[in-house]
Design a protein around this motif. Sequence first.
Motif, PDB file in Angstrom:
ATOM      1  N   THR A 107      47.177-109.938  66.625  1.00 47.95           N
ATOM      2  CA  THR A 107      45.819-109.986  67.186  1.00 47.95           C
ATOM      3  C   THR A 107      44.867-109.098  66.389  1.00 47.95           C
ATOM      4  O   THR A 107      43.755-108.826  66.820  1.00 47.95           O
ATOM      5  N   GLY A 108      45.329-108.647  65.232  1.00 54.04           N
ATOM      6  CA  GLY A 108      44.417-108.017  64.284  1.00 54.04           C
ATOM      7  C   GLY A 108      44.311-106.507  64.366  1.00 54.04           C
ATOM      8  O   GLY A 108      43.387-105.932  63.779  1.00 54.04           O
ATOM      9  N   ALA A 109      45.218-105.840  65.088  1.00 49.71           N
ATOM     10  CA  ALA A 109      45.158-104.377  65.131  1.00 49.71           C
ATOM     11  C   ALA A 109      45.448-103.816  63.737  1.00 49.71           C
ATOM     12  O   ALA A 109      46.252-104.396  62.992  1.00 49.71           O
ATOM     13  N   SER A 110      44.793-102.724  63.395  1.00 50.90           N
ATOM     14  CA  SER A 110      45.007-102.156  62.062  1.00 50.90           C
ATOM     15  C   SER A 110      46.381-101.483  62.017  1.00 50.90           C
ATOM     16  O   SER A 110      46.919-101.075  63.054  1.00 50.90           O
ATOM     17  N   ARG A 111      46.934-101.361  60.829  1.00 49.35           N
ATOM     18  CA  ARG A 111      48.304-100.838  60.679  1.00 49.35           C
ATOM     19  C   ARG A 111      48.431 -99.433  61.249  1.00 49.35           C
ATOM     20  O   ARG A 111      49.436 -99.084  61.847  1.00 49.35           O
ATOM     21  N   SER A 112      47.357 -98.652  61.059  1.00 46.00           N
ATOM     22  CA  SER A 112      47.450 -97.255  61.500  1.00 46.00           C
ATOM     23  C   SER A 112      47.464 -97.135  63.026  1.00 46.00           C
ATOM     24  O   SER A 112      47.974 -96.167  63.579  1.00 46.00           O
ATOM     25  N   GLU A 113      46.890 -98.115  63.716  1.00 45.09           N
ATOM     26  CA  GLU A 113      46.813 -97.984  65.182  1.00 45.09           C
ATOM     27  C   GLU A 113      47.945 -98.728  65.886  1.00 45.09           C
ATOM     28  O   GLU A 113      48.133 -98.555  67.094  1.00 45.09           O
ATOM     29  N   ILE A 114      48.704 -99.541  65.151  1.00 44.90           N
ATOM     30  CA  ILE A 114      49.726-100.358  65.810  1.00 44.90           C
ATOM     31  C   ILE A 114      50.794 -99.498  66.494  1.00 44.90           C
ATOM     32  O   ILE A 114      51.066 -99.667  67.682  1.00 44.90           O
ATOM     33  N   LEU A 115      51.374 -98.571  65.757  1.00 46.56           N
ATOM     34  CA  LEU A 115      52.466 -97.769  66.325  1.00 46.56           C
ATOM     35  C   LEU A 115      52.015 -96.918  67.513  1.00 46.56           C
ATOM     36  O   LEU A 115      52.630 -96.988  68.593  1.00 46.56           O
ATOM     37  N   PRO A 116      50.910 -96.137  67.377  1.00 50.84           N
ATOM     38  CA  PRO A 116      50.495 -95.352  68.552  1.00 50.84           C
ATOM     39  C   PRO A 116      50.129 -96.223  69.745  1.00 50.84           C
ATOM     40  O   PRO A 116      50.439 -95.882  70.885  1.00 50.84           O
ATOM     41  N   ARG A 117      49.513 -97.365  69.485  1.00 53.05           N
ATOM     42  CA  ARG A 117      49.131 -98.219  70.625  1.00 53.05           C
ATOM     43  C   ARG A 117      50.376 -98.819  71.277  1.00 53.05           C
ATOM     44  O   ARG A 117      50.448 -98.952  72.502  1.00 53.05           O
ATOM     45  N   ALA A 118      51.350 -99.210  70.449  1.00 55.96           N
ATOM     46  CA  ALA A 118      52.587 -99.782  71.005  1.00 55.96           C
ATOM     47  C   ALA A 118      53.284 -98.730  71.876  1.00 55.96           C
ATOM     48  O   ALA A 118      53.733 -99.033  72.992  1.00 55.96           O
ATOM     49  N   ASN A 119      53.328 -97.504  71.379  1.00 54.96           N
ATOM     50  CA  ASN A 119      53.957 -96.425  72.153  1.00 54.96           C
ATOM     51  C   ASN A 119      53.209 -96.171  73.458  1.00 54.96           C
ATOM     52  O   ASN A 119      53.811 -95.946  74.509  1.00 54.96           O
ATOM     53  N   ARG A 120      51.884 -96.213  73.371  1.00 56.18           N
ATOM     54  CA  ARG A 120      51.063 -95.981  74.570  1.00 56.18           C
ATOM     55  C   ARG A 120      51.313 -97.081  75.613  1.00 56.18           C
ATOM     56  O   ARG A 120      51.460 -96.812  76.802  1.00 56.18           O
ATOM     57  N   LEU A 121      51.389 -98.323  75.131  1.00 59.29           N
ATOM     58  CA  LEU A 121      51.616 -99.449  76.057  1.00 59.29           C
ATOM     59  C   LEU A 121      53.003 -99.360  76.687  1.00 59.29           C
ATOM     60  O   LEU A 121      53.165 -99.628  77.884  1.00 59.29           O
ATOM     61  N   LEU A 122      53.990 -98.974  75.883  1.00 57.48           N
ATOM     62  CA  LEU A 122      55.346 -98.843  76.428  1.00 57.48           C
ATOM     63  C   LEU A 122      55.391 -97.719  77.453  1.00 57.48           C
ATOM     64  O   LEU A 122      56.066 -97.821  78.489  1.00 57.48           O
ATOM     65  N   ALA A 123      54.618 -96.668  77.201  1.00 61.25           N
ATOM     66  CA  ALA A 123      54.559 -95.564  78.168  1.00 61.25           C
ATOM     67  C   ALA A 123      53.888 -96.045  79.457  1.00 61.25           C
ATOM     68  O   ALA A 123      54.313 -95.693  80.561  1.00 61.25           O
ATOM     69  N   GLN A 124      52.861 -96.855  79.292  1.00 61.64           N
ATOM     70  CA  GLN A 124      52.122 -97.364  80.456  1.00 61.64           C
ATOM     71  C   GLN A 124      53.029 -98.169  81.396  1.00 61.64           C
ATOM     72  O   GLN A 124      52.853 -98.156  82.603  1.00 61.64           O
ATOM     73  N   VAL A 125      54.015 -98.879  80.804  1.00 64.55           N
ATOM     74  CA  VAL A 125      54.910 -99.684  81.647  1.00 64.55           C
ATOM     75  C   VAL A 125      56.213 -98.922  81.938  1.00 64.55           C
ATOM     76  O   VAL A 125      57.174 -99.505  82.432  1.00 64.55           O
ATOM     77  N   GLY A 126      56.252 -97.666  81.581  1.00 66.96           N
ATOM     78  CA  GLY A 126      57.401 -96.827  81.919  1.00 66.96           C
ATOM     79  C   GLY A 126      58.602 -97.028  81.029  1.00 66.96           C
ATOM     80  O   GLY A 126      59.745 -96.865  81.469  1.00 66.96           O
ATOM     81  N   LEU A 127      58.356 -97.397  79.782  1.00 67.67           N
ATOM     82  CA  LEU A 127      59.489 -97.666  78.889  1.00 67.67           C
ATOM     83  C   LEU A 127      59.470 -96.799  77.633  1.00 67.67           C
ATOM     84  O   LEU A 127      60.002 -97.214  76.592  1.00 67.67           O
ATOM     85  N   SER A 128      58.897 -95.618  77.729  1.00 67.50           N
ATOM     86  CA  SER A 128      58.804 -94.753  76.543  1.00 67.50           C
ATOM     87  C   SER A 128      60.163 -94.529  75.888  1.00 67.50           C
ATOM     88  O   SER A 128      60.291 -94.538  74.661  1.00 67.50           O
ATOM     89  N   ALA A 129      61.171 -94.378  76.730  1.00 70.64           N
ATOM     90  CA  ALA A 129      62.496 -94.021  76.192  1.00 70.64           C
ATOM     91  C   ALA A 129      63.242 -95.223  75.624  1.00 70.64           C
ATOM     92  O   ALA A 129      64.271 -95.060  74.972  1.00 70.64           O
TER      93      ALA A 129
END
Lengths: 231, 284
Positions: A107-129
């Motif tokens: 969906t066009g996210a820049s490379r630098s923001e992909i990893l932090p955003r993915a981690n943030r989303l996983l944290a949001q759904v309770g799957l950080s670990a």
Amino acid sequence: MIKLTKVTRDFARRGRALDDVSFELRKAEFVFLTGHSGSGKSTTLRLLHLADRPTSGEVRICGFSSDLTSDREIWKLRRRVGMVFQDFRLLPGRTARENVEFALEVTGASRSEILPRANRLLAQVGLSAKGGALAEELSGGERQRVAVARALVNEPQVLLADEPTGNLDERASRGIMELFRELNASGMAVLMATHDLELIRAYPAIRTLELSEGRLVFDSAASPASTTGGS
Amino acid sequence: MHAIREALAAVRRAPLLTGLSAGMVALALYVVGLFGLATYNLHQALTRVEERVEVVAYVRDDVRDEEITMAEQDLLGMEEVEEIRFISKEQALLAAREDLPEFEDLFTGMDVNPLPASLEIVLRPGFRTPDVVARVANRLSVYPFVEDVRYGQEWVDRLYLLQRIGAMATMFLGGAFALVAGLIIGTAIRIAIFARREEIYIMRLVGATNGFIRRPFLLEGGLTGLLGGILAAAFTFASYLVVSRAVFQLDWMPLDWILMGIAAGTVFGVLASAFAVRKYLKEV
């Protein structure tokens, strides 16, 4: 936010799947869409993210009309509407994080923001670990959480969920419901198709629409005194 | 950049599938390559034979030099004529002695040279057809000093027929092979894309544009076709070496034929991908 006006959908072999259905969903509203198998729930959701078009009537969602939105423009709608399914539809052989990253990247996210955003989303759904676990290594509830995280990559205004708890045990189902309620509390409209009456009864404050043989036969907002569905 | 990354990632994730697809493409193009090699060698053989097509006019012994010079100037004015060689009686005898050493005794015992002088007319490429050869022969026969004109009519007719059969076979068989190769390539790519239909589904679902979805697949199809084309060229070259060493010497195809074959594989790969992806883009 969502408005169906006299929507009918006929199929050549199956016949009429939806028959003159009209309802409306307001911003940040949470609605259950229930009914037996074949009652038209999935057809309604397919029409709402324009994977299908009504035979007659109009579907409006997030400012997009089924009459006016061309196939080439569907992607614009999909970026405002998140979608989750009963069978999760995660990419096998990829980790939970990679499944979310894939959605971000396409969906066009820049490379630098992909990893932090993915981690943030996983944290949001309770799957950080569990970010590094392969999709097939996760439990059903965890997989559905990854699917929800993926559906959130575009920060949608509406979340459509087609039997999201259908493959989950009661505890996992409750967990997903709580996640949906949190998302709803943050301002996201949620339309959740389910035939799980126990689940619906557990949340009596949530508006319920019931379909039967393609017709809308019950709307708890219009008949607040009734119990959920005729079932 | 995403398209290149995804295409390469797809190859990394499923190297066996990519290898099998490229292998199928390579085998399909290998058949076309072998046909090309055979066609090229047939063409070369016919061209070598064709280069020997010439018209010979035998002239009277009493012909004067001025008459020959005038005829040469006249004939060189024809667009069909590339070169004219005058072979004197003495040169004809010398050539006969070299070509026919078994008759040396006969040639030595002769008081008079019985061989006539001649004009050998070499035709330009593209004009070595039966009707042109006959036209030039007719033109020669009107000169009063020409006794006889020979050009091996039957031989020229057969050569021309053989060339036409070769051209027709090339067109139909080559077309059929290319079509079959195209279908095989299409199937190979479709299998590869079928294996990734879930990715396409997810991309559509989260709002990727059709162009964005299509690009990595087109690139992957192109890469598969390119790889298949290079492998096919290598297989064909190996076959050429084997035949040349073990059976008979062949000519290797020109570089532009090889490059065209590889380019065709690449284009087929891209088109097959575009066709296959289109199907899945309509599903969600």
